[in-house]
Design an enzyme around this catalytic site. Structure first.
Site, PDB file in Angstrom:
ATOM      1  N   LYS A 174      -6.008 -11.387  -6.312  1.00  0.00           N
ATOM      2  CA  LYS A 174      -7.177 -11.981  -5.610  1.00  0.00           C
ATOM      3  C   LYS A 174      -8.009 -10.962  -5.844  1.00  0.00           C
ATOM      4  O   LYS A 174      -7.902  -9.830  -6.103  1.00  0.00           O
ATOM      5  CB  LYS A 174      -6.663 -11.818  -3.934  1.00  0.00           C
ATOM      6  CG  LYS A 174      -6.442 -10.358  -3.396  1.00  0.00           C
ATOM      7  CD  LYS A 174      -6.651 -10.550  -1.912  1.00  0.00           C
ATOM      8  CE  LYS A 174      -6.252  -8.896  -1.304  1.00  0.00           C
ATOM      9  NZ  LYS A 174      -6.408  -8.728   0.020  1.00  0.00           N
ATOM     10  N   LYS A 187       0.945  -1.065   0.122  1.00  0.00           N
ATOM     11  CA  LYS A 187      -0.024   0.034  -0.106  1.00  0.00           C
ATOM     12  C   LYS A 187       0.845   1.267   0.063  1.00  0.00           C
ATOM     13  O   LYS A 187       0.392   2.239  -0.642  1.00  0.00           O
ATOM     14  CB  LYS A 187      -0.841   0.050   1.193  1.00  0.00           C
ATOM     15  CG  LYS A 187      -2.285  -0.827   1.107  1.00  0.00           C
ATOM     16  CD  LYS A 187      -3.115  -0.512   2.221  1.00  0.00           C
ATOM     17  CE  LYS A 187      -4.332  -1.563   2.053  1.00  0.00           C
ATOM     18  NZ  LYS A 187      -5.085  -1.439   3.429  1.00  0.00           N
ATOM     19  N   LYS A 204     -11.922  -5.051  -3.985  1.00  0.00           N
ATOM     20  CA  LYS A 204     -13.051  -4.084  -4.137  1.00  0.00           C
ATOM     21  C   LYS A 204     -12.447  -3.074  -4.954  1.00  0.00           C
ATOM     22  O   LYS A 204     -13.112  -2.350  -5.828  1.00  0.00           O
ATOM     23  CB  LYS A 204     -13.614  -3.422  -2.841  1.00  0.00           C
ATOM     24  CG  LYS A 204     -12.395  -2.710  -2.151  1.00  0.00           C
ATOM     25  CD  LYS A 204     -12.487  -2.544  -0.712  1.00  0.00           C
ATOM     26  CE  LYS A 204     -10.943  -2.094  -0.371  1.00  0.00           C
ATOM     27  NZ  LYS A 204     -10.590  -2.778   0.845  1.00  0.00           N
TER      28      LYS A 204
HETATM   29  P1  TYM Z   1     -10.670  -7.110   4.892  1.00  0.00           P
HETATM   30  O1  TYM Z   1     -11.524  -6.107   5.438  1.00  0.00           O
HETATM   31  O2  TYM Z   1      -9.864  -6.806   3.661  1.00  0.00           O
HETATM   32  O3  TYM Z   1     -11.253  -8.434   4.454  1.00  0.00           O
HETATM   33  C1  TYM Z   1     -12.121  -9.231   5.332  1.00  0.00           C
HETATM   34  C2  TYM Z   1     -11.865 -10.550   5.203  1.00  0.00           C
HETATM   35  O4  TYM Z   1     -12.262 -11.345   3.808  1.00  0.00           O
HETATM   36  C3  TYM Z   1     -11.188 -12.098   3.407  1.00  0.00           C
HETATM   37  N1  TYM Z   1     -10.806 -11.875   2.162  1.00  0.00           N
HETATM   38  C4  TYM Z   1     -10.795 -12.857   1.047  1.00  0.00           C
HETATM   39  N2  TYM Z   1     -10.866 -14.181   1.422  1.00  0.00           N
HETATM   40  C5  TYM Z   1     -10.866 -14.672   0.122  1.00  0.00           C
HETATM   41  N3  TYM Z   1     -10.775 -14.109  -1.132  1.00  0.00           N
HETATM   42  C6  TYM Z   1     -10.593 -13.092  -1.279  1.00  0.00           C
HETATM   43  N4  TYM Z   1     -10.199 -12.548  -2.422  1.00  0.00           N
HETATM   44  C7  TYM Z   1     -10.506 -12.283  -0.002  1.00  0.00           C
HETATM   45  N5  TYM Z   1     -10.324 -10.857  -0.066  1.00  0.00           N
HETATM   46  C8  TYM Z   1     -10.552 -10.827   1.387  1.00  0.00           C
HETATM   47  C9  TYM Z   1     -10.040 -11.208   4.449  1.00  0.00           C
HETATM   48  O5  TYM Z   1      -8.838 -12.237   4.401  1.00  0.00           O
HETATM   49  C10 TYM Z   1     -10.560 -11.100   5.793  1.00  0.00           C
HETATM   50  O6  TYM Z   1     -10.624 -12.313   6.350  1.00  0.00           O
HETATM   51  N6  TYM Z   1      -7.018  -6.654   8.145  1.00  0.00           N
HETATM   52  C11 TYM Z   1      -8.291  -7.124   7.957  1.00  0.00           C
HETATM   53  C12 TYM Z   1      -9.328  -6.595   8.733  1.00  0.00           C
HETATM   54  C13 TYM Z   1      -9.036  -6.903  10.199  1.00  0.00           C
HETATM   55  C14 TYM Z   1      -8.859  -7.970  10.944  1.00  0.00           C
HETATM   56  C15 TYM Z   1      -8.765  -7.762  12.252  1.00  0.00           C
HETATM   57  C16 TYM Z   1      -9.132  -9.235  10.539  1.00  0.00           C
HETATM   58  C17 TYM Z   1      -8.721  -5.960  11.211  1.00  0.00           C
HETATM   59  N7  TYM Z   1      -8.792  -6.396  12.537  1.00  0.00           N
HETATM   60  C18 TYM Z   1      -8.809  -8.801  13.330  1.00  0.00           C
HETATM   61  C19 TYM Z   1      -9.147 -10.349  11.485  1.00  0.00           C
HETATM   62  C20 TYM Z   1      -8.790  -9.965  13.066  1.00  0.00           C
HETATM   63  C21 TYM Z   1      -8.459  -6.943   6.476  1.00  0.00           C
HETATM   64  O7  TYM Z   1      -8.124  -5.723   6.107  1.00  0.00           O
HETATM   65  O8  TYM Z   1      -9.616  -7.614   6.128  1.00  0.00           O
END
Ligand code: TYM
Length: 336
Positions: A200, A117, A203
């Site tokens: 992957k 990023k 959005k």
């Molecule tokens: P985020 O908001 O990007 O995504 C939420 C969840 O969706 C999963 N994910 C995917 N799984 C499969 N294929 C994909 N293409 C795909 N894109 C997203 C992510 O792995 C995630 O589980 N940093 C985290 C948010 C966070 C968090 C936490 C997660 C903040 N605090 C504590 C777990 C525990 C994030 O940006 O997820």
């Protein structure tokens, strides 16, 4: 089993888009729903993580509401799980500071999400919040003493950091924090982009992304335009045929049909059928979620009310951990 005797689970999702996508759903949210029956579950919309990059306050507010509505619409039940918004539970930030003081500068610099990023935005334009993002994530997890964290593959490195920090804290200050396990569902850990199956699904690339709030016609068109390959046969081969494998994975994940059965059913058929049928299966999954979100968004007062109930429950657990942590690091407690 009572909540007290169950293993605890925590996970979070960012409110950084108008809608979650099918990768979020199959990689994480569906697992969250399953785990609420067997675990003492905490799930949050991580709005504080969403301000680590430029944002518009009005948009963030709306996205936080629609994100919370989507968590309910996919099947999370406020009576079974603790569902809340991160900024409503200040203990996350309080623990994050303490965990920042346990984190090496070099260690934080090696986080690949930060590197990606910050490279895109330029180092000078990246915030310190973006740099410390994974430490706030660690605090999200550790403040609940979570045993398990259901996430997609892209979160693995952040989970490793969380485990390292918990172990380091315990070694330095005595056993205080639970060391959590990542729970990554292998088959759906990485749903890929429909237009670029080497990336992957995310959005940031709308044409390759199936949003949970996409209208039926829009999502059908996206899946029918998915990039495949110049071959003809339909088999599960993520290395050589990532586009086809992705469609098969989605079908398998949604319907529960085994990959062998799926491959057999397409033995003498073409990509057109594969796409049309995947689109129909996705519409059947997503349309009821979308309708439920529209209903929930028509009563924002009720959504905010539910956020308050979730935050109240979360703060009880978070407060208990913070008290132990403050004591362990040597902060002087005030009489209650
Ligand atoms: P985020 O908001 O990007 O995504 C939420 C969840 O969706 C999963 N994910 C995917 N799984 C499969 N294929 C994909 N293409 C795909 N894109 C997203 C992510 O792995 C995630 O589980 N940093 C985290 C948010 C966070 C968090 C936490 C997660 C903040 N605090 C504590 C777990 C525990 C994030 O940006 O997820």
């Amino acid at each position: 089993m009572s909540a007290a005797s169950r293993h605890r689970v925590l996970s979070g999702i960012q409110p950084t888009a108008d809608s979650f996508h099918i990768g979020n759903y199959l990689g994480a949210l569906r697992e969250w729903v399953r785990m609420q029956a067997t675990h003492d579950a905490y799930y949050c919309v991580v709005d504080q993580h969403a301000i680590t990059v430029d944002h518009d306050p009005a948009v963030l507010r709306e996205r936080t509401l629609v994100s919370f509505a989507q968590l309910l619409a996919v099947g999370l039940d406020p009576a079974e799980s603790t569902i809340f918004v991160q900024s409503h539970v200040p203990e996350h930030s309080q623990l994050a500071w303490i965990m920042e003081c346990q984190t090496g500068f070099g260690e934080a610099s090696r986080m690949t999400q930060f590197k990606d990023k910050s490279q895109k935005g330029g180092a000078d334009r990246s915030s310190v919040g973006l740099f410390t993002y994974p430490i706030l994530q660690a605090a999200d997890i550790l403040i609940y003493q979570a045993n398990a964290v259901p996430v997609g593959e892209d979160q693995r490195q952040h989970l490793e950091l969380t485990r390292d920090l918990a172990q380091r804290f315990n070694a330095k200050f005595g056993p205080t924090l639970t060391v959590p396990e990542a729970m990554i569902v292998k088959e759906t850990a990485k749903i890929v982009d429909l237009q670029d199956p080497t990336a992957k699904m995310s959005k940031s690339s709308a044409p390759g992304c199936v949003f949970l709030l996409d209208e039926d016609a829009v999502l059908t068109k996206k899946i029918k335009s998915a990039v495949t390959d110049s071959d003809r046969d339909i088999r599960f081969d993520p290395v050589n045929k990532p586009g086809v494998a992705n469609l098969l994975t989605m079908q398998q994940a949604i319907t529960g049909t085994s990959m062998a059965e799926l491959e057999a059913s397409y033995a003498d058929r073409g990509y057109g059928d594969l796409k049309t049928e995947t689109a129909q299966i996705a519409v059947d999954l997503i349309a009821p979620i979308r309708r439920r979100v529209v209903e929930l968004m028509s009563d924002k007062g009720e959504l905010i009310n539910l956020m308050g109930i979730g935050a109240g429950k979360a703060r009880v657990t978070a407060g208990e951990t913070l008290e132990k942590v403050y004591d362990a690091v040597g902060f002087v407690p005030l009489p209650r």
